[in-house]
Design a protein around this motif. Structure first.
Motif, PDB file in Angstrom:
ATOM      1  N   LYS A 171       0.847  -1.192   0.000  1.00  0.00           N
ATOM      2  CA  LYS A 171       0.000   0.000   0.000  1.00  0.00           C
ATOM      3  C   LYS A 171       0.880   1.240   0.000  1.00  0.00           C
ATOM      4  O   LYS A 171       0.542   2.247  -0.589  1.00  0.00           O
ATOM      5  CB  LYS A 171      -0.918  -0.021   1.218  1.00  0.00           C
ATOM      6  N   SER A 172       1.991   1.144   0.700  1.00  0.00           N
ATOM      7  CA  SER A 172       2.965   2.231   0.789  1.00  0.00           C
ATOM      8  C   SER A 172       4.271   1.617   1.288  1.00  0.00           C
ATOM      9  O   SER A 172       4.339   0.412   1.497  1.00  0.00           O
ATOM     10  CB  SER A 172       2.479   3.309   1.771  1.00  0.00           C
ATOM     11  N   GLN A 173       5.260   2.444   1.488  1.00  0.00           N
ATOM     12  CA  GLN A 173       6.539   1.950   2.026  1.00  0.00           C
ATOM     13  C   GLN A 173       6.348   1.376   3.422  1.00  0.00           C
ATOM     14  O   GLN A 173       7.152   0.573   3.871  1.00  0.00           O
ATOM     15  CB  GLN A 173       7.565   3.079   2.098  1.00  0.00           C
ATOM     16  N   ASP A 174       5.285   1.776   4.098  1.00  0.00           N
ATOM     17  CA  ASP A 174       5.107   1.383   5.491  1.00  0.00           C
ATOM     18  C   ASP A 174       3.950   0.434   5.733  1.00  0.00           C
ATOM     19  O   ASP A 174       3.683   0.087   6.881  1.00  0.00           O
ATOM     20  CB  ASP A 174       4.919   2.637   6.352  1.00  0.00           C
ATOM     21  N   THR A 175       3.226   0.030   4.690  1.00  0.00           N
ATOM     22  CA  THR A 175       2.062  -0.831   4.871  1.00  0.00           C
ATOM     23  C   THR A 175       2.013  -1.904   3.788  1.00  0.00           C
ATOM     24  O   THR A 175       2.106  -1.599   2.607  1.00  0.00           O
ATOM     25  CB  THR A 175       0.756  -0.005   4.813  1.00  0.00           C
ATOM     26  N   VAL A 176       1.867  -3.154   4.229  1.00  0.00           N
ATOM     27  CA  VAL A 176       1.682  -4.280   3.324  1.00  0.00           C
ATOM     28  C   VAL A 176       0.443  -5.041   3.799  1.00  0.00           C
ATOM     29  O   VAL A 176       0.046  -4.926   4.958  1.00  0.00           O
ATOM     30  CB  VAL A 176       2.920  -5.202   3.287  1.00  0.00           C
ATOM     31  N   TYR A 177      -0.152  -5.817   2.894  1.00  0.00           N
ATOM     32  CA  TYR A 177      -1.364  -6.533   3.286  1.00  0.00           C
ATOM     33  C   TYR A 177      -1.613  -7.752   2.416  1.00  0.00           C
ATOM     34  O   TYR A 177      -1.138  -7.832   1.284  1.00  0.00           O
ATOM     35  CB  TYR A 177      -2.574  -5.597   3.240  1.00  0.00           C
ATOM     36  N   PHE A 178      -2.375  -8.698   2.973  1.00  0.00           N
ATOM     37  CA  PHE A 178      -2.856  -9.858   2.236  1.00  0.00           C
ATOM     38  C   PHE A 178      -4.281  -9.557   1.804  1.00  0.00           C
ATOM     39  O   PHE A 178      -5.059  -8.969   2.560  1.00  0.00           O
ATOM     40  CB  PHE A 178      -2.827 -11.113   3.110  1.00  0.00           C
ATOM     41  N   HIS A 179      -4.627  -9.967   0.608  1.00  0.00           N
ATOM     42  CA  HIS A 179      -5.962  -9.680   0.063  1.00  0.00           C
ATOM     43  C   HIS A 179      -6.430 -10.911  -0.689  1.00  0.00           C
ATOM     44  O   HIS A 179      -6.182 -11.053  -1.878  1.00  0.00           O
ATOM     45  CB  HIS A 179      -5.886  -8.458  -0.858  1.00  0.00           C
ATOM     46  N   ASP A 180      -7.108 -11.826   0.008  1.00  0.00           N
ATOM     47  CA  ASP A 180      -7.501 -13.088  -0.607  1.00  0.00           C
ATOM     48  C   ASP A 180      -8.844 -13.020  -1.327  1.00  0.00           C
ATOM     49  O   ASP A 180      -9.140 -13.846  -2.164  1.00  0.00           O
ATOM     50  CB  ASP A 180      -7.527 -14.205   0.439  1.00  0.00           C
ATOM     51  N   ASP A 181      -9.672 -12.016  -1.039  1.00  0.00           N
ATOM     52  CA  ASP A 181     -10.981 -11.870  -1.675  1.00  0.00           C
ATOM     53  C   ASP A 181     -11.027 -10.529  -2.385  1.00  0.00           C
ATOM     54  O   ASP A 181     -11.124  -9.490  -1.739  1.00  0.00           O
ATOM     55  CB  ASP A 181     -12.084 -11.950  -0.621  1.00  0.00           C
ATOM     56  N   PRO A 182     -10.988 -10.523  -3.732  1.00  0.00           N
ATOM     57  CA  PRO A 182     -10.965  -9.242  -4.449  1.00  0.00           C
ATOM     58  C   PRO A 182     -12.209  -8.384  -4.213  1.00  0.00           C
ATOM     59  O   PRO A 182     -12.183  -7.185  -4.446  1.00  0.00           O
ATOM     60  CB  PRO A 182     -10.852  -9.637  -5.921  1.00  0.00           C
ATOM     61  N   ASP A 183     -13.281  -8.989  -3.731  1.00  0.00           N
ATOM     62  CA  ASP A 183     -14.498  -8.226  -3.459  1.00  0.00           C
ATOM     63  C   ASP A 183     -14.587  -7.760  -2.010  1.00  0.00           C
ATOM     64  O   ASP A 183     -15.519  -7.044  -1.643  1.00  0.00           O
ATOM     65  CB  ASP A 183     -15.735  -9.066  -3.791  1.00  0.00           C
ATOM     66  N   GLY A 184     -13.660  -8.173  -1.187  1.00  0.00           N
ATOM     67  CA  GLY A 184     -13.703  -7.824   0.223  1.00  0.00           C
ATOM     68  C   GLY A 184     -12.505  -6.995   0.643  1.00  0.00           C
ATOM     69  O   GLY A 184     -11.632  -6.677  -0.169  1.00  0.00           O
ATOM     70  N   PRO A 185     -12.464  -6.665   1.913  1.00  0.00           N
ATOM     71  CA  PRO A 185     -11.326  -5.889   2.431  1.00  0.00           C
ATOM     72  C   PRO A 185     -10.095  -6.775   2.568  1.00  0.00           C
ATOM     73  O   PRO A 185     -10.194  -8.003   2.498  1.00  0.00           O
ATOM     74  CB  PRO A 185     -11.834  -5.436   3.805  1.00  0.00           C
ATOM     75  N   PRO A 186      -8.932  -6.166   2.779  1.00  0.00           N
ATOM     76  CA  PRO A 186      -7.728  -6.967   3.029  1.00  0.00           C
ATOM     77  C   PRO A 186      -7.949  -7.898   4.218  1.00  0.00           C
ATOM     78  O   PRO A 186      -8.644  -7.546   5.175  1.00  0.00           O
ATOM     79  CB  PRO A 186      -6.659  -5.931   3.343  1.00  0.00           C
ATOM     80  N   SER A 187      -7.367  -9.092   4.151  1.00  0.00           N
ATOM     81  CA  SER A 187      -7.543 -10.055   5.243  1.00  0.00           C
ATOM     82  C   SER A 187      -6.578  -9.783   6.404  1.00  0.00           C
ATOM     83  O   SER A 187      -6.883 -10.128   7.536  1.00  0.00           O
ATOM     84  CB  SER A 187      -7.368 -11.481   4.735  1.00  0.00           C
ATOM     85  N   LEU A 188      -5.423  -9.181   6.130  1.00  0.00           N
ATOM     86  CA  LEU A 188      -4.479  -8.834   7.188  1.00  0.00           C
ATOM     87  C   LEU A 188      -3.611  -7.667   6.712  1.00  0.00           C
ATOM     88  O   LEU A 188      -2.999  -7.747   5.658  1.00  0.00           O
ATOM     89  CB  LEU A 188      -3.585 -10.035   7.544  1.00  0.00           C
ATOM     90  N   VAL A 189      -3.588  -6.603   7.492  1.00  0.00           N
ATOM     91  CA  VAL A 189      -2.781  -5.424   7.185  1.00  0.00           C
ATOM     92  C   VAL A 189      -1.651  -5.364   8.208  1.00  0.00           C
ATOM     93  O   VAL A 189      -1.889  -5.495   9.403  1.00  0.00           O
ATOM     94  CB  VAL A 189      -3.635  -4.132   7.233  1.00  0.00           C
ATOM     95  N   LEU A 190      -0.434  -5.155   7.721  1.00  0.00           N
ATOM     96  CA  LEU A 190       0.736  -5.071   8.592  1.00  0.00           C
ATOM     97  C   LEU A 190       1.428  -3.748   8.358  1.00  0.00           C
ATOM     98  O   LEU A 190       1.640  -3.337   7.208  1.00  0.00           O
ATOM     99  CB  LEU A 190       1.696  -6.223   8.303  1.00  0.00           C
ATOM    100  N   LYS A 191       1.802  -3.051   9.433  1.00  0.00           N
ATOM    101  CA  LYS A 191       2.484  -1.761   9.368  1.00  0.00           C
ATOM    102  C   LYS A 191       3.936  -1.920   9.788  1.00  0.00           C
ATOM    103  O   LYS A 191       4.250  -2.693  10.693  1.00  0.00           O
ATOM    104  CB  LYS A 191       1.805  -0.757  10.299  1.00  0.00           C
ATOM    105  N   ARG A 192       4.798  -1.127   9.146  1.00  0.00           N
ATOM    106  CA  ARG A 192       6.225  -1.170   9.495  1.00  0.00           C
ATOM    107  C   ARG A 192       6.416  -0.716  10.941  1.00  0.00           C
ATOM    108  O   ARG A 192       5.805   0.253  11.393  1.00  0.00           O
ATOM    109  CB  ARG A 192       7.014  -0.251   8.577  1.00  0.00           C
ATOM    110  N   VAL A 193       7.289  -1.435  11.634  1.00  0.00           N
ATOM    111  CA  VAL A 193       7.677  -1.081  12.998  1.00  0.00           C
ATOM    112  C   VAL A 193       9.193  -1.082  13.084  1.00  0.00           C
ATOM    113  O   VAL A 193       9.869  -1.667  12.236  1.00  0.00           O
ATOM    114  CB  VAL A 193       7.063  -2.058  14.043  1.00  0.00           C
ATOM    115  N   ALA A 194       9.702  -0.456  14.097  1.00  0.00           N
ATOM    116  CA  ALA A 194      11.151  -0.465  14.312  1.00  0.00           C
ATOM    117  C   ALA A 194      11.593  -1.866  14.685  1.00  0.00           C
ATOM    118  O   ALA A 194      10.937  -2.544  15.488  1.00  0.00           O
ATOM    119  CB  ALA A 194      11.518   0.516  15.421  1.00  0.00           C
ATOM    120  N   ALA A 195      12.667  -2.338  14.084  1.00  0.00           N
ATOM    121  CA  ALA A 195      13.185  -3.677  14.391  1.00  0.00           C
ATOM    122  C   ALA A 195      13.672  -3.707  15.846  1.00  0.00           C
ATOM    123  O   ALA A 195      14.198  -2.715  16.337  1.00  0.00           O
ATOM    124  CB  ALA A 195      14.319  -4.033  13.448  1.00  0.00           C
ATOM    125  N   PRO A 196      13.485  -4.853  16.504  1.00  0.00           N
ATOM    126  CA  PRO A 196      13.894  -4.947  17.914  1.00  0.00           C
ATOM    127  C   PRO A 196      15.386  -4.874  18.098  1.00  0.00           C
ATOM    128  O   PRO A 196      16.155  -5.078  17.242  1.00  0.00           O
ATOM    129  CB  PRO A 196      13.374  -6.317  18.346  1.00  0.00           C
TER     130      PRO A 196
END
Length: 131
Positions: A106-131
């Motif tokens: 979605k952007s440099q800081d957001t990625v997502y899984f989208h298994d249903d093209p008619d529905g919303p993303p199934s899981l959205v992940l945002k960039r975080v600082a590495a531990p």
């Protein structure tokens, strides 16, 4: 000739999926993608390594399966801004019969899984600082 049919189907399926989400994503710089992405609600994480490897922890790619841990390699596929995605090649049967998954950008800081093209993303992940 029969062996190539499966590969052609995969390419057609990936292309069709990218077209379906056309216009929904912004083009990103693949050199900026490596990093740790997390979903705060589920705790699922994906680490995209700068060496082209990835690891996923507690991730459900379709919103209905149990969270799993898996790893492998990743490659950014630029579809000219129309559905760019990271193709995750899963190693060692980490997800059973699934050999690869599309992780949309979605952007440099957001990625997502989208298994249903008619529905919303199934899981959205945002960039975080590495531990």
């Amino acid at each position: 000739m029969i062996r190539g049919t499966g590969r052609r189907r995969l390419v057609v399926t990936l292309t069709a999926a990218a077209v379906l989400v056309a216009g929904c994503t912004a083009s990103v710089d693949p050199d900026e993608l490596p990093g740790l992405y997390r979903n705060e609600k589920t705790g699922g994480e994906i680490l995209l390594g700068s060496d082209g490897t990835f690891s996923a922890t507690d991730v459900s790619t379709d919103g209905s399966s149990d969270p799993a841990d898996f790893h492998g390699s990743w490659e950014f596929l630029d579809n000219q801004g129309a559905g760019d995605f990271v193709y995750l090649t899963v190693k060692d049967d980490g997800l059973g019969m699934t050999a690869g998954i599309q992780l949309y950008t979605k952007s440099q800081d957001t990625v997502y899984f989208h298994d249903d093209p008619d529905g919303p993303p199934s899981l959205v992940l945002k960039r975080v600082a590495a531990p």
